[in-house]
Design a protein around this motif. Structure first.
Motif, PDB file in Angstrom:
ATOM      1  N   GLN A 229       1.473  11.994   3.533  1.00 40.02           N
ATOM      2  CA  GLN A 229       2.851  12.429   3.734  1.00 40.02           C
ATOM      3  C   GLN A 229       3.100  13.785   3.075  1.00 40.02           C
ATOM      4  O   GLN A 229       3.778  14.649   3.658  1.00 40.02           O
ATOM      5  CB  GLN A 229       3.816  11.382   3.196  1.00 40.02           C
ATOM      6  N   GLN A 230       2.556  13.988   1.885  1.00 44.66           N
ATOM      7  CA  GLN A 230       2.698  15.290   1.213  1.00 44.66           C
ATOM      8  C   GLN A 230       2.056  16.393   2.045  1.00 44.66           C
ATOM      9  O   GLN A 230       2.622  17.484   2.199  1.00 44.66           O
ATOM     10  CB  GLN A 230       2.049  15.244  -0.174  1.00 44.66           C
ATOM     11  N   ARG A 231       0.870  16.119   2.577  1.00 45.75           N
ATOM     12  CA  ARG A 231       0.170  17.120   3.383  1.00 45.75           C
ATOM     13  C   ARG A 231       0.965  17.450   4.642  1.00 45.75           C
ATOM     14  O   ARG A 231       1.089  18.619   5.024  1.00 45.75           O
ATOM     15  CB  ARG A 231      -1.226  16.601   3.742  1.00 45.75           C
ATOM     16  N   ILE A 232       1.515  16.442   5.280  1.00 50.40           N
ATOM     17  CA  ILE A 232       2.300  16.665   6.492  1.00 50.40           C
ATOM     18  C   ILE A 232       3.556  17.457   6.191  1.00 50.40           C
ATOM     19  O   ILE A 232       3.936  18.362   6.963  1.00 50.40           O
ATOM     20  CB  ILE A 232       2.629  15.313   7.154  1.00 50.40           C
ATOM     21  N   ARG A 233       4.223  17.165   5.085  1.00 50.54           N
ATOM     22  CA  ARG A 233       5.418  17.933   4.720  1.00 50.54           C
ATOM     23  C   ARG A 233       5.066  19.421   4.532  1.00 50.54           C
ATOM     24  O   ARG A 233       5.823  20.304   4.935  1.00 50.54           O
ATOM     25  CB  ARG A 233       6.047  17.373   3.447  1.00 50.54           C
ATOM     26  N   ALA A 234       3.908  19.679   3.934  1.00 45.62           N
ATOM     27  CA  ALA A 234       3.481  21.068   3.737  1.00 45.62           C
ATOM     28  C   ALA A 234       3.209  21.746   5.072  1.00 45.62           C
ATOM     29  O   ALA A 234       3.588  22.902   5.291  1.00 45.62           O
ATOM     30  CB  ALA A 234       2.242  21.104   2.848  1.00 45.62           C
ATOM     31  N   LEU A 235       2.562  21.033   5.982  1.00 47.99           N
ATOM     32  CA  LEU A 235       2.286  21.592   7.308  1.00 47.99           C
ATOM     33  C   LEU A 235       3.586  21.852   8.073  1.00 47.99           C
ATOM     34  O   LEU A 235       3.754  22.895   8.703  1.00 47.99           O
ATOM     35  CB  LEU A 235       1.412  20.625   8.112  1.00 47.99           C
ATOM     36  N   ALA A 236       4.503  20.899   8.015  1.00 47.22           N
ATOM     37  CA  ALA A 236       5.763  21.040   8.732  1.00 47.22           C
ATOM     38  C   ALA A 236       6.577  22.209   8.209  1.00 47.22           C
ATOM     39  O   ALA A 236       7.241  22.911   8.977  1.00 47.22           O
ATOM     40  CB  ALA A 236       6.562  19.746   8.632  1.00 47.22           C
ATOM     41  N   ALA A 237       6.527  22.433   6.914  1.00 46.00           N
ATOM     42  CA  ALA A 237       7.278  23.551   6.334  1.00 46.00           C
ATOM     43  C   ALA A 237       6.763  24.886   6.859  1.00 46.00           C
ATOM     44  O   ALA A 237       7.545  25.800   7.149  1.00 46.00           O
ATOM     45  CB  ALA A 237       7.185  23.494   4.814  1.00 46.00           C
ATOM     46  N   VAL A 238       5.455  25.013   7.002  1.00 44.37           N
ATOM     47  CA  VAL A 238       4.857  26.251   7.510  1.00 44.37           C
ATOM     48  C   VAL A 238       5.157  26.423   8.991  1.00 44.37           C
ATOM     49  O   VAL A 238       5.396  27.530   9.471  1.00 44.37           O
ATOM     50  CB  VAL A 238       3.337  26.258   7.266  1.00 44.37           C
ATOM     51  N   GLU A 239       5.145  25.323   9.717  1.00 44.14           N
ATOM     52  CA  GLU A 239       5.350  25.372  11.162  1.00 44.14           C
ATOM     53  C   GLU A 239       6.822  25.378  11.561  1.00 44.14           C
ATOM     54  O   GLU A 239       7.151  25.395  12.743  1.00 44.14           O
ATOM     55  CB  GLU A 239       4.650  24.167  11.816  1.00 44.14           C
ATOM     56  N   HIS A 240       7.703  25.327  10.571  1.00 41.59           N
ATOM     57  CA  HIS A 240       9.155  25.363  10.811  1.00 41.59           C
ATOM     58  C   HIS A 240       9.594  24.196  11.690  1.00 41.59           C
ATOM     59  O   HIS A 240      10.417  24.351  12.599  1.00 41.59           O
ATOM     60  CB  HIS A 240       9.577  26.688  11.457  1.00 41.59           C
ATOM     61  N   ALA A 241       9.026  23.017  11.441  1.00 38.84           N
ATOM     62  CA  ALA A 241       9.406  21.844  12.213  1.00 38.84           C
ATOM     63  C   ALA A 241      10.873  21.508  11.961  1.00 38.84           C
ATOM     64  O   ALA A 241      11.378  21.666  10.850  1.00 38.84           O
ATOM     65  CB  ALA A 241       8.525  20.655  11.821  1.00 38.84           C
ATOM     66  N   ASP A 242      11.567  21.032  13.012  1.00 45.26           N
ATOM     67  CA  ASP A 242      12.985  20.719  12.846  1.00 45.26           C
ATOM     68  C   ASP A 242      13.150  19.298  12.315  1.00 45.26           C
ATOM     69  O   ASP A 242      12.193  18.638  11.940  1.00 45.26           O
ATOM     70  CB  ASP A 242      13.748  20.907  14.167  1.00 45.26           C
ATOM     71  N   ALA A 243      14.396  18.833  12.275  1.00 46.70           N
ATOM     72  CA  ALA A 243      14.695  17.538  11.661  1.00 46.70           C
ATOM     73  C   ALA A 243      14.089  16.371  12.423  1.00 46.70           C
ATOM     74  O   ALA A 243      14.052  15.254  11.921  1.00 46.70           O
ATOM     75  CB  ALA A 243      16.208  17.362  11.558  1.00 46.70           C
ATOM     76  N   ARG A 244      13.608  16.618  13.645  1.00 47.78           N
ATOM     77  CA  ARG A 244      13.029  15.532  14.422  1.00 47.78           C
ATOM     78  C   ARG A 244      11.534  15.372  14.182  1.00 47.78           C
ATOM     79  O   ARG A 244      10.889  14.576  14.857  1.00 47.78           O
ATOM     80  CB  ARG A 244      13.304  15.762  15.905  1.00 47.78           C
ATOM     81  N   ALA A 245      10.985  16.119  13.253  1.00 47.43           N
ATOM     82  CA  ALA A 245       9.571  15.949  12.915  1.00 47.43           C
ATOM     83  C   ALA A 245       9.358  14.553  12.348  1.00 47.43           C
ATOM     84  O   ALA A 245      10.179  14.031  11.591  1.00 47.43           O
ATOM     85  CB  ALA A 245       9.134  17.004  11.912  1.00 47.43           C
ATOM     86  N   THR A 246       8.231  13.940  12.714  1.00 47.84           N
ATOM     87  CA  THR A 246       8.020  12.549  12.332  1.00 47.84           C
ATOM     88  C   THR A 246       6.590  12.292  11.884  1.00 47.84           C
ATOM     89  O   THR A 246       5.643  12.846  12.434  1.00 47.84           O
ATOM     90  CB  THR A 246       8.376  11.609  13.511  1.00 47.84           C
ATOM     91  N   PHE A 247       6.455  11.445  10.857  1.00 43.41           N
ATOM     92  CA  PHE A 247       5.158  10.881  10.519  1.00 43.41           C
ATOM     93  C   PHE A 247       4.806   9.861  11.606  1.00 43.41           C
ATOM     94  O   PHE A 247       5.684   9.204  12.163  1.00 43.41           O
ATOM     95  CB  PHE A 247       5.210  10.120   9.187  1.00 43.41           C
ATOM     96  N   ALA A 248       3.521   9.697  11.885  1.00 37.95           N
ATOM     97  CA  ALA A 248       3.085   8.689  12.847  1.00 37.95           C
ATOM     98  C   ALA A 248       1.757   8.104  12.396  1.00 37.95           C
ATOM     99  O   ALA A 248       0.915   8.814  11.835  1.00 37.95           O
ATOM    100  CB  ALA A 248       2.937   9.300  14.241  1.00 37.95           C
ATOM    101  N   THR A 249       1.587   6.826  12.612  1.00 32.91           N
ATOM    102  CA  THR A 249       0.309   6.179  12.345  1.00 32.91           C
ATOM    103  C   THR A 249       0.189   4.966  13.252  1.00 32.91           C
ATOM    104  O   THR A 249       1.180   4.487  13.811  1.00 32.91           O
ATOM    105  CB  THR A 249       0.158   5.781  10.867  1.00 32.91           C
ATOM    106  N   ASN A 250      -1.036   4.475  13.412  1.00 29.73           N
ATOM    107  CA  ASN A 250      -1.305   3.344  14.301  1.00 29.73           C
ATOM    108  C   ASN A 250      -2.098   2.284  13.553  1.00 29.73           C
ATOM    109  O   ASN A 250      -3.018   2.615  12.794  1.00 29.73           O
ATOM    110  CB  ASN A 250      -2.120   3.784  15.521  1.00 29.73           C
ATOM    111  N   VAL A 251      -1.772   1.033  13.767  1.00 31.05           N
ATOM    112  CA  VAL A 251      -2.580  -0.071  13.242  1.00 31.05           C
ATOM    113  C   VAL A 251      -2.688  -1.133  14.336  1.00 31.05           C
ATOM    114  O   VAL A 251      -1.870  -1.175  15.257  1.00 31.05           O
ATOM    115  CB  VAL A 251      -1.987  -0.703  11.966  1.00 31.05           C
TER     116      VAL A 251
END
Length: 341
Positions: free
Chosen positions: A127-149
């Protein structure tokens, strides 16, 4: 003093000898493969499935090429006394037709070390890594974590639910065995099956995108997306055009079923019918042709997956042909801002 190559994971449990780092050498691939092998029985992972596998060292090298993965910040290993016991990987990120930016992360941990906080630490790192990526990519409020099990991965499912993720979709993992004797019905007038040629690939791609257009998880058409279609279906060692069933109506692809042989198992990878040609029995005919073709190649079972909720009636179609559900695969999401999905 911080040891070189080791990472600080703030949510890590106080286990003696527990450390975290990125991939540092090709030896890590064997350790990662051992995690999958060591979890297979406990998690009831089915290597014949179209949705899951038990990758060995060579397959992992193909999935994570060495030149891209040594020191790659998108994958972290968990070690206990220098033995790799788990890992988490920020696998892909893409933007759906709805504008939602999706960041997929997948985690794996040996069963003996579940329930000790290691899985939670790996999830927190992702989650920390994704937040860092999203900040650089200027993701909007609809950015979402996703995983599958899968429905048989009990601890992973509990971990993701406890972390506040929402179940947004379920896929039914289905099996056909033995392969029945089928009498092939005719296609609608004006529709015929033609052997696949390279000049057909783009038309097939456009039909698949047309069929998916109203599904919220689909991605927009683009040249990059077309190249991804080729990489997944054509420029792969499993590509065999004689296994594809493509129905044409004049100059237009009306429907397509893409099959593969994986080991000794037939896989139905895609079943798509252009929207203007749906509800005319094309999918049923192409599926039956694909099943017969796989049987003629010596396959004794066929696997596929579909929307467990019977979206567009696909599951009912497969069940009418003899497929039965083996397990389900659950898609989880959680908005980066913590709001409800």
């Amino acid at each position: 003093m911080l040891v070189p190559n080791l990472l600080v994971v703030p949510a890590a449990p106080a286990l003696s000898g527990l450390t975290f780092r990125h991939i540092t050498s090709i030896a890590d691939y064997a350790a990662m493969a051992a995690i999958h092998a060591g979890s297979q029985q406990h998690d009831h992972i089915d290597p014949h499935s179209s949705r899951e596998s038990v990758p060995d060292e060579a397959q992992l090298r193909g999935m994570f090429p060495q030149e891209n993965m040594i020191g790659n910040p998108d994958l972290v290993l968990a070690l206990l006394n220098e033995r790799v016991i788990g890992y988490n990987h920020v696998v892909w990120r893409w933007t759906e037709v709805t504008g939602v930016r999706v960041y997929l992360h997948l985690g794996y941990l040996l069963p003996a070390w579940r329930g000790h906080g290691v899985g939670s630490a790996l999830l927190h790192w992702a989650q920390q890594r994704i937040r860092a990526l999203a900040a650089v990519e200027h993701a909007d409020a609809r950015a979402t974590f996703a995983t599958n099990v899968s429905s048989t991965e009990r601890e992973a499912d509990a971990l993701i639910c406890h972390a506040g993720y929402t179940d947004v979709r379920r896929l039914s993992d289905m099996l056909l065995s033995p392969i029945p004797v089928l009498v092939l019905p005719a296609l609608p007038p004006g529709v015929s099956v033609i052997r696949v040629e390279p000049a057909h690939y783009r038309a097939i791609y456009h039909t698949m995108k047309d069929a998916y257009r109203e599904i919220w998880t689909s991605t927009p058409e683009s040249e990059d997306d077309y190249q991804a279609f080729l990489a997944e279906n054509v420029t792969t060692p499993r590509f065999d055009p004689t296994l594809w069933q493509v129905a044409w109506a004049g100059e237009e692809v009306a429907g397509v079923v893409i099959s593969r042989i994986v080991g000794q198992v037939g896989h139905i990878a895609e079943v798509e019918v252009r929207r203007s040609w749906q509800r005319r029995g094309i999918a049923r005919v192409l599926l039956q042709r694909a099943i017969v073709c796989l049987g003629e190649r010596g396959m004794t079972e066929v696997r596929l997956y579909t929307d467990a909720a019977n979206g567009q009636g696909a599951r009912s179609l497969y069940e009418s042909l003899g497929f039965r559900e083996v397990k389900q695969h659950i898609f989880y999401r959680k908005l980066l801002d913590g709001a409800a999905i």
